[in-house]
Design a protein around this motif. Structure first.
Motif: not given
Length: 416
Positions: A322-342
């Motif tokens: 008598k409950s909602k079905e739980p769903v567990y997900e993992y939120d992957f953090p966005k990859p770190y990007l350094a400042d763009q170089k010329f």
């Protein structure tokens, strides 16, 4: 100075020089000087942590709470072994079958011998590996002396037996399993018991409690089982199928069999029929249960399996729990990007530029490139038979690498 003294002194100097050279060689590795003490002299990280966290061996010592095992004397074992060898050698038909490669081994007898000898000790090691004793009994353990035979009935005559940690899906474990064990045998001596015996079977999941990570979910509780007849036992909690949520991985279902000294009054664990799907009412602790009744109960049998989510649990959550079905997900953090170089050095500039572009736009370009080479009726263009045999001329190096990867189907091209 005599000749002998001079020879001994020169020999000592040679030994000293060799020792100094060995020290210098151990202090360097592949042309690099080692900072600090060389390996073998310096303490490892494990040794340092062990020295920082000193534990009293008497406090951390594990306790065996199961039945002991009475072994026969070595003379009796040797006598049985010699009698067996003598009977085998005197059997002429057995020798003829073995020589003609027609000897059939009875696997049931092999399994029975394994269970009686080392099978239960192996089960104890497997339970330690899966953390069964640690999460149910703390620092205690036991060797299962009574083999448990548990199997789930599937469609038709097929069965899903419970081995030592095998995987059984929730759809296969929807109904109570068939359980059998020899309840008329003394776990210590292995001989037939001279009186009626009573047993308790508890099935719990140490990974299924939502609100308390140290508690268990009680799935089945049968007490006062007479002489191993599970169907005649006192059912205190009806069987509840496993319900591992989606995204949490595998969970453990553990069956523990206890031998009682006599009939027990365990009515305090009775679960009402209205609370069948109430998970809070099914909160259970094996350690607390055994601590309260350790004078009347002794663990004697063990079996466990693993289970994970499948599609049949959606109906179980809605209709039973008598409950909602739980769903567990993992939120992957966005990859770190350094400042763009010329001018990115030592990096392919096309891959470097794609890092700072919108990923959807990059995926769109690769998809359009793939569709441009796909005929609407004949399908994709056939690949080259010998991709590396065709030269690539008059293009820069980065584009040559891209074309080669596309021909071979490697790199990012294979994702589209």
């Amino acid at each position: 100075m005599s000749f002998s003294n001079l020879f001994m002194k020169s020999g000592l100097n040679v030994v000293v020089r060799d020792a100094q050279a060995a020290v210098l060689m151990t202090a360097t590795r592949q042309g690099h000087t080692i900072r600090g003490k060389p390996p073998g002299v310096a303490r490892t990280l494990e040794q340092r942590i062990r020295e920082e966290n000193v534990e009293d061996p008497e406090v951390v010592a594990r306790i065996n709470i199961g039945f002991p095992q009475l072994k026969e004397s070595r003379s009796a074992q040797l006598k049985k072994r010699l009698e067996h060898l003598k009977s085998q050698r005197s059997d002429k038909q057995l020798e003829q079958l073995a020589r003609s490669n027609k000897l059939i081994i009875d696997l049931d007898k092999v399994q029975g011998t394994y269970v009686k000898t080392t099978g239960q000790h192996d089960l104890r090691l497997l339970a330690d590996h899966y953390g069964i004793f640690e999460h149910l009994f703390g620092s205690a353990y036991f060797v299962p002396r009574v083999p448990l035979n548990i199997s789930y009935q599937l469609d038709g005559d097929s069965l899903a037996p419970v081995y030592n940690g095998n995987v059984i899906k929730p759809a296969e474990a929807a109904k109570p399993p068939q359980i059998s064990f020899d309840g008329l045998v003394d776990p210590i001596t292995g001989q037939a018991a001279g009186q009626d015996t009573y047993w308790t079977l508890v099935a719990s999941n140490p990974d299924a409690h939502y609100t308390n990570g140290t508690a268990e979910c009680l799935h089945w509780f049968i007490a006062n089982i007479p002489n191993g007849k599970v169907s005649e036992g006192q059912v205190l909690a009806e069987y509840l199928p496993p319900f591992p949520p989606r995204g949490v991985g595998y969970q453990r279902m553990v069956f523990v069999l206890y031998k009682q000294q006599a009939r027990l009054d365990l009515g305090s664990y009775q679960l009402a029929a209205a609370d069948y799907g109430n998970l809070e009412k099914r909160t259970f602790s094996t350690l607390d249960f055994y601590g309260q009744h350790q004078e009347q109960l002794t663990p004697a049998g063990l079996a466990f399996y693993q289970t994970n989510w499948d599609e049949s649990l959606t109906q179980l959550y809605h209709d039973v729990l008598k409950s909602k079905e739980p769903v567990y997900e993992y939120d992957f953090p966005k990859p770190y990007l350094a400042d763009q170089k010329f001018f990115p050095l030592k990096q392919p500039f096309n891959l470097y530029m794609d890092k700072h572009r919108d990923q959807k736009q990059v995926n769109k370009e690769y998809l359009e490139r793939k569709l441009a080479k796909t005929h609407p009726f004949e399908g994709p263009k056939k690949p080259l038979r010998y991709p590396n045999a065709h030269p690539i001329r008059d293009v820069p190096s980065w584009l040559r690498t891209e074309i080669r990867k596309e021909r071979l189907g490697t790199g990012r091209v294979q994702d589209y």
